[in-house]
Design an enzyme around this catalytic site. Structure first.
Site, mmCIF file in Angstrom:
data_model
loop_
_atom_site.group_PDB
_atom_site.id
_atom_site.type_symbol
_atom_site.label_atom_id
_atom_site.label_comp_id
_atom_site.label_asym_id
_atom_site.label_seq_id
_atom_site.Cartn_x
_atom_site.Cartn_y
_atom_site.Cartn_z
ATOM 1 N N HIS A 138 116.512 61.735 -75.211
ATOM 2 C CA HIS A 138 115.520 61.831 -76.286
ATOM 3 C C HIS A 138 116.205 61.572 -77.619
ATOM 4 O O HIS A 138 117.347 61.963 -77.825
ATOM 5 C CB HIS A 138 114.894 63.236 -76.307
ATOM 6 N N ASP B 117 108.438 63.570 -70.197
ATOM 7 C CA ASP B 117 107.887 62.644 -69.195
ATOM 8 C C ASP B 117 108.466 62.849 -67.805
ATOM 9 O O ASP B 117 107.991 62.230 -66.848
ATOM 10 C CB ASP B 117 108.146 61.201 -69.642
#
Ligand code: SDX
Length: 428
Positions: free
Chosen positions: A307, A364
């Site tokens: 991320h 996700d």
């Protein structure tokens, strides 16, 4: 903390004010940089070090894995609030009273019929069309059926526009899925709650009554809350920059849907499931895929990992991982890819390549496992992400317009040819 930063160029010192946010984030205010330095600018591909705006909506602390919407911890909201409350909080800044929530719900229902002519647009798409492309087009088409662009200075007009998109978007989401499944397009049931109605519109069949499942309602409500906003991510920044040209809200959100579609962004939830399925088909050899992810020559990445901001666990991933166990157990679903996902995560979390780069599971990584257990097709996973992110996009667009921010227009450093004389074709 000093109040200014000093930049020295060619022996000349320039001072720039430091901005300190309410969570003590510090930024150098370079609004005057070009003017005082005779044209010097900055460059920062991917804006890894560049703030685009000041915002009061969502706070992230990537090092500590903190996520708050308008000051409320995501853990509290996911456990104690429902999606419509969180949407109201993000868009209007405060948790609603019961009266405000009831009115919001009723006003959204008022606007949850989509012009029938939109069916002609969806019919023009082949069944094989990716739902994100269909959804982006249908959302932009809403402008054609709601031509008056909102007067952002009118609280009432802004509120009505918010209710319009909050009411119509779930219909477009459901129609996108029903089109793929060859099911007739419907309008749901306004006697139902917001999330119940989404499930009804997505899954009801023309020849039987749809049976609501509290497990599915709670699972979807929680997933929508967890996806509702995430400060200046790629798709939200897209919505803001498109809106900064005073483009309407529906068209701005349509551009955000296109940005979210990318596999490095919201499209990752679909890519994770496809990756886990590939690992399962390949005999479950997670080590082989870990090696591919670490091989610089191999374009393969461990989807759902890493991320830009979180250099610790994505707090949403932690919540979704627990929810995945609960939902699958409640539904009595055995999904081998959940075990593959858990195995992959524990290997990566003890692998030097991932540890050194602070790569953790993100939002996700596990979400698709829940969507699949709910009967949602894998190509619809990113559409579900967009459904959750809608209130965040609205809130960020509304804040940008309310603060009367200038049109977004970054600078560049030119590295092309210097001036040269035109050459006639016979001389080239
Ligand atoms: C979302 O921004 C947001 O807030 C987004 C989001 C939201 O709610 O809006 O949180 C939603 O988009 C989550 C992210 C979903 N994407 C994926 O899961 C795709 C896989 N992850 C990546 O491609 C990547 O981690 C990004 C895109 C998420 C972040 O990329 P960055 O910040 O540009 O980091 P990078 O590409 O520069 O990577 C740093 C290093 C590199 O290695 P080195 O060059 O240092 O040797 O880490 C490596 C990368 O190769 N790396 C990975 C990896 N992610 C980063 N290596 C293998 N697998 C991965 N997944």
């Amino acid at each position: 903390m000093s109040k200014t930063a000093t930049l020295e160029i060619d022996g000349k010192k320039h001072e720039f004010p430091l901005i300190v946010g309410t969570e003590n984030e510090v930024a150098i205010d370079i609004k005057t940089l070009r003017a005082v330095t005779g044209g010097v600018t900055t460059i920062d591909p991917g804006y890894k070090n560049t703030g685009a705006c000041e915002s009061a909506i969502t706070f992230l602390n990537g090092e500590e894995g903190i996520l708050r919407y308008r000051g409320y911890a995501i853990e509290d909201l996911a456990e104690k609030a429902d999606f419509l409350e969180v949407a109201y909080l993000l868009i209007f800044g405060e948790l609603p009273t019961q009266d405000q929530l009831d009115k919001f719900n009723a006003d959204i229902k008022e606007h949850s019929v989509v012009d029938d002519d939109i069916k002609k647009i969806i019919d023009a798409f082949p069944k094989a069309a990716h739902p994100m492309g269909v959804l982006s087009s249908l959302t932009s088409a809403l402008t054609a059926f709601n031509p008056t662009s909102v007067d952002v200075d009118s609280e009432e007009e802004m509120y009505n526009t918010v209710c319009k998109i909050m009411g119509k978007f779930p219909v477009l989401v459901a129609w996108t899925m029903r089109k793929k499944k060859g099911l007739p397009l419907n309008y749901g049931d306004s006697s139902l709650g917001y999330v119940e109605n989404i499930l009804e519109m997505m899954f009801s069949k023309p020849n039987e009554d749809y049976k609501q499942s509290e497990i599915l309602v709670n699972a979807l409500d929680k997933l929508l809350i967890l996806h509702a906003d995430h400060e200046q991510n790629c798709s939200t920044s897209t919505v803001r920059i498109v809106g900064s040209a005073h483009t309407g809200l529906f068209a701005s959100i349509s551009s955000g849907i296109s940005a979210l579609w990318g596999p490095l962004h919201g499209g990752a939830n679909q890519a994770v499931l496809e990756m886990l399925e590939a690992i399962k088909e390949d005999g479950g050899d997670t080590q082989k895929f870990m090696s591919k992810a670490k091989d610089k020559e191999d374009p393969f990445r461990l989807m759902g990992f890493g991320h830009r901001v979180y250099k610790n666990f994505d707090p949403r991933a932690k919540i979704i991982k627990v929810a995945a166990d609960e939902v699958l157990a409640d539904l009595g679903v055995e999904d081998p890819v959940l075990d593959i996902a858990k195995g992959l995560a524990s290997e990566a979390l003890s692998d030097d390549y991932f540890v050194k780069r602070k790569l953790y599971p993100n939002v996700d990584f596990y979400s698709g496992i829940i969507y699949r257990s709910m009967g949602i097709p894998v190509e619809m996973f990113t559409v579900m992400f967009a459904l959750g992110r809608l209130p965040g996009w609205i809130a960020q667009w509304k804040e940008m317009r309310a603060r009367k921010e200038p049109i977004g227009r970054p600078r560049q450093v030119y590295i092309g040819e210097n001036h040269r004389a035109f050459k006639a074709v016979e001389k080239r």
